[in-house]
Design a protein around this motif. Structure first.
Motif, short mmCIF file in Angstrom:
data_model
loop_
_atom_site.label_atom_id
_atom_site.label_comp_id
_atom_site.label_asym_id
_atom_site.label_seq_id
_atom_site.Cartn_x
_atom_site.Cartn_y
_atom_site.Cartn_z
N UNK A 6 0.86 -1.18 0.00
CA UNK A 6 0.00 0.00 0.00
C UNK A 6 0.90 1.23 0.00
N UNK A 7 0.69 2.09 -0.97
CA UNK A 7 1.53 3.28 -1.09
C UNK A 7 1.42 4.15 0.16
N UNK A 8 0.22 4.26 0.73
CA UNK A 8 0.08 5.11 1.92
C UNK A 8 0.79 4.52 3.14
N UNK A 9 1.12 3.23 3.11
CA UNK A 9 1.88 2.62 4.21
C UNK A 9 3.36 2.99 4.14
N UNK A 10 3.77 3.58 3.03
CA UNK A 10 5.17 3.97 2.85
C UNK A 10 5.40 5.44 3.20
N UNK A 11 4.38 6.10 3.74
CA UNK A 11 4.53 7.51 4.15
C UNK A 11 5.71 7.62 5.10
N UNK A 12 6.43 8.70 4.96
CA UNK A 12 7.62 8.90 5.77
C UNK A 12 8.88 8.54 5.01
N UNK A 13 8.71 7.91 3.83
CA UNK A 13 9.85 7.52 3.00
C UNK A 13 9.67 8.09 1.60
N UNK A 14 10.76 8.41 0.93
CA UNK A 14 10.62 8.74 -0.49
C UNK A 14 10.37 7.44 -1.26
N UNK A 15 9.52 7.53 -2.28
CA UNK A 15 9.17 6.35 -3.07
C UNK A 15 9.31 6.71 -4.55
N UNK A 16 9.94 5.83 -5.29
CA UNK A 16 10.05 5.97 -6.73
C UNK A 16 9.13 4.92 -7.34
N UNK A 17 8.14 5.38 -8.10
CA UNK A 17 7.24 4.46 -8.81
C UNK A 17 7.52 4.66 -10.28
N UNK A 18 7.92 3.58 -10.95
CA UNK A 18 8.23 3.68 -12.37
C UNK A 18 7.38 2.70 -13.16
N UNK A 19 6.75 3.19 -14.20
CA UNK A 19 5.97 2.35 -15.10
C UNK A 19 6.88 1.97 -16.25
N UNK A 20 6.92 0.66 -16.56
CA UNK A 20 7.88 0.15 -17.52
C UNK A 20 7.31 -1.04 -18.26
N UNK A 21 8.05 -1.51 -19.25
CA UNK A 21 7.68 -2.71 -20.00
C UNK A 21 8.96 -3.41 -20.45
N UNK A 22 8.88 -4.72 -20.58
CA UNK A 22 10.06 -5.49 -20.95
C UNK A 22 10.50 -5.24 -22.39
N UNK A 23 9.61 -4.66 -23.22
CA UNK A 23 9.98 -4.38 -24.61
C UNK A 23 10.29 -2.90 -24.85
N UNK A 24 10.53 -2.16 -23.78
CA UNK A 24 10.75 -0.72 -23.86
C UNK A 24 12.25 -0.41 -23.78
N UNK A 25 12.86 0.08 -24.86
CA UNK A 25 14.30 0.37 -24.84
C UNK A 25 14.70 1.38 -23.75
#
Length: 166
Positions: free
Chosen positions: A45-64
């Motif tokens: 849960x993203x809200x459970x990570x409050x107090x920490x910086x969080x990097x969320x990256x959207x990606x794909x295995x076929x993305x250069x």
């Protein structure tokens, strides 16, 4: 000549006022209240990570661009995870889950890898369609940065270090 000077002064005053108004009216965008499911079945849960910086990256295995970013993500994780940084790599809905799992295992990705089978997380984060798209979330839960395309590793390190100093 005086009218020209007066109009120029008025224009400059309007420009400065507009700049101040834009600077003061920046809105804080909260990160969505998302709960990710990792490729191992773990719920985050993203809200459970409050107090920490969080990097969320959207990606794909076929993305250069995504493949280019992965060594930088691993480096960020190794350098900053013990100090509080969390990284969640969200595989796009069109990426076959078996490709994601195999890729994550073959490349020993140290950070959390989540699936977005119904594109709900992509929608929650503003209808993400392009990869890579990365969000840096501040410890207070607001979005500090949204970057479409590969991020600059040095800039990201500077931003993360500033958030960790707090």
């Amino acid at each position: 000549m005086k009218i020209k000077d007066w109009l120029l002064g008025l224009f400059l005053l309007a420009l400065i006022s507009a700049g101040i108004w834009i600077g003061l009216s920046k809105t804080v965008t909260p990160a969505p209240d998302a709960t990710f499911t990792t490729i191992t079945g773990k719920k985050i849960a993203l809200n459970a990570l409050r107090g920490k910086p969080v990097l969320v990256t959207f990606w794909a295995t076929d993305c250069p661009g995504c493949m280019e970013e992965i060594p930088h993500l691993i480096d960020l994780y190794k350098n900053y995870h013990e100090r509080g940084l969390e990284i969640i790599a969200v595989a796009m809905y069109y990426d076959p889950p078996n490709h994601v799992v195999t890729f994550a295992k073959d490349n020993a990705l140290p950070y959390e890898v989540a699936l977005d089978l119904q594109a709900e997380h992509a929608r929650d984060f503003g209808d993400v369609r392009l990869t890579p798209t990365t969000f840096l979330i501040m410890p207070d839960g607001s979005i500090a940065l949204q970057k479409i395309g590969a991020f600059d590793p040095d800039d990201m390190k500077t931003r993360i270090e500033a958030l960790l100093k707090g």
